[in-house]
Design a protein around this motif. Structure first.
Motif, short mmCIF file in Angstrom:
data_model
loop_
_atom_site.label_atom_id
_atom_site.label_comp_id
_atom_site.label_asym_id
_atom_site.label_seq_id
_atom_site.Cartn_x
_atom_site.Cartn_y
_atom_site.Cartn_z
N ILE A 88 0.97 -1.34 0.01
CA ILE A 88 -0.11 -0.01 0.04
C ILE A 88 1.00 1.15 -0.01
O ILE A 88 0.42 2.34 0.25
CB ILE A 88 -0.71 0.07 1.27
N SER A 89 2.10 1.12 -0.52
CA SER A 89 2.98 2.17 -0.38
C SER A 89 2.69 3.42 -1.34
O SER A 89 1.84 3.22 -2.20
CB SER A 89 4.51 1.79 -1.08
N ASN A 90 3.07 4.69 -0.62
CA ASN A 90 2.88 5.83 -1.67
C ASN A 90 1.40 6.02 -2.00
O ASN A 90 0.94 6.34 -3.07
CB ASN A 90 3.70 5.72 -3.01
N ASN A 91 0.77 6.23 -0.83
CA ASN A 91 -0.63 6.47 -0.84
C ASN A 91 -0.81 7.59 0.31
O ASN A 91 0.14 8.13 0.82
CB ASN A 91 -1.52 5.23 -0.43
N LYS A 92 -1.90 7.79 0.80
CA LYS A 92 -2.27 8.89 2.00
C LYS A 92 -2.94 8.10 3.14
O LYS A 92 -3.88 8.58 3.94
CB LYS A 92 -3.16 9.93 1.40
N ILE A 93 -2.38 6.96 3.25
CA ILE A 93 -3.08 6.17 4.46
C ILE A 93 -2.50 6.64 5.67
O ILE A 93 -1.29 6.77 6.02
CB ILE A 93 -2.88 4.68 4.43
N THR A 94 -3.43 6.84 6.92
CA THR A 94 -2.99 7.44 7.94
C THR A 94 -3.18 6.23 9.18
O THR A 94 -2.60 6.48 10.31
CB THR A 94 -4.09 8.70 8.39
N TRP A 109 4.09 -3.77 2.86
CA TRP A 109 4.71 -2.47 2.29
C TRP A 109 4.09 -1.28 2.61
O TRP A 109 2.96 -1.31 1.75
CB TRP A 109 4.93 -2.74 0.81
N ALA A 110 4.37 -0.46 3.36
CA ALA A 110 3.35 0.67 3.67
C ALA A 110 4.43 1.93 3.76
O ALA A 110 4.01 3.22 4.25
CB ALA A 110 2.73 0.51 5.03
N SER A 111 5.35 2.04 2.89
CA SER A 111 6.33 3.29 2.89
C SER A 111 5.53 4.36 2.17
O SER A 111 4.69 4.37 1.67
CB SER A 111 7.58 2.88 2.11
N SER A 112 6.02 5.50 2.91
CA SER A 112 5.61 6.86 2.04
C SER A 112 3.97 6.97 2.11
O SER A 112 3.20 7.27 1.19
CB SER A 112 5.77 7.07 0.60
N ASN A 113 3.71 6.89 3.50
CA ASN A 113 2.22 7.00 3.84
C ASN A 113 2.24 8.28 4.87
O ASN A 113 3.05 8.96 4.98
CB ASN A 113 1.23 5.90 4.11
N LEU A 114 1.02 8.30 5.58
CA LEU A 114 1.04 9.04 6.65
C LEU A 114 0.91 8.45 8.17
O LEU A 114 0.10 8.86 8.93
CB LEU A 114 -0.19 10.19 6.60
N LEU A 115 1.35 7.43 8.12
CA LEU A 115 1.39 6.64 9.55
C LEU A 115 2.37 7.34 10.38
O LEU A 115 3.50 7.66 10.24
CB LEU A 115 1.80 5.12 9.23
N SER A 116 1.64 7.67 11.74
CA SER A 116 2.49 8.02 12.63
C SER A 116 2.62 7.60 14.12
O SER A 116 3.42 8.01 14.86
CB SER A 116 1.82 9.55 12.85
#
Length: 174
Positions: A88-94, A109-116
């Motif tokens: 799910i990389s390169n999306n806007k997932i928070t 794979w969750a790189s380049s999202n908005l996970l904080s």
């Protein structure tokens, strides 16, 4: 391989299809694939999907590559319990919500999202015994404290063998 597809149509006769690669086709809605029950790999990267839909009738789906779209959340995967790889990389997932049913997940794979939140990562992924690889680089949780990032992931997810592109070393025994 299908190319330049803006809307998926005329797949009715491909019921034995195991892999479908639809990258870079400006697809905005995933439909007309519910009859592809033998599908094991679906790559729909670099499109314009705002949400994950249309996959509930794909019980054999093992790998889903849906990076570089317009996703803001993970949803629509409750029936895909055999999923082993999710990109799910390169999306806007928070948030990592809604991946609970994915008990056989091996790679996320969750790189380049908005996970904080490290707490959320641990809460959603710690019980996934088969999970061995995670990618969280370029998310706020990595960018805020890059020096502590790998150790925090390892402590929260002790089953992990690879974080981003690096293999994990065993924790020292005292």
């Amino acid at each position: 391989m299908l190319t330049e597809v803006q809307e998926i149509e005329n797949l009715d006769t491909l019921t034995g299809l195991e892999e479908l690669w639809l990258g870079k086709n400006k697809i905005t809605e995933l439909k007309n694939i519910s009859h592809l029950s033998n599908l094991k790999i679906l790559s729909i990267q670099s499109n314009r999907l705002p949400q994950i839909t249309g996959l509930s009738n794909l019980p054999n789906l093992e790998e889903l590559y849906i990076s570089h779209n317009a996703l803001t959340e993970i949803s629509g995967l409750d029936s895909n319990v055999n999923l082993r790889v999710l990109d799910i990389s390169n999306n806007k997932i928070t948030h990592l919500a809604n991946i609970g049913p994915l008990e056989h997940l091996e790679e996320l794979w969750a790189s380049s999202n908005l996970l904080s939140s490290f707490e959320e990562v641990e809460r959603e992924l710690a019980k996934k015994k088969e999970l061995n690889t995670v990618y969280f680089e370029m998310n706020p949780l990595q960018l805020r404290s890059p020096a502590l990032y790998r150790n925090k992931v390892r402590l929260g997810l002790p089953q992990i063998q690879q974080i981003d592109a690096s293999m994990c070393q065993p924790f020292p025994l005292f």
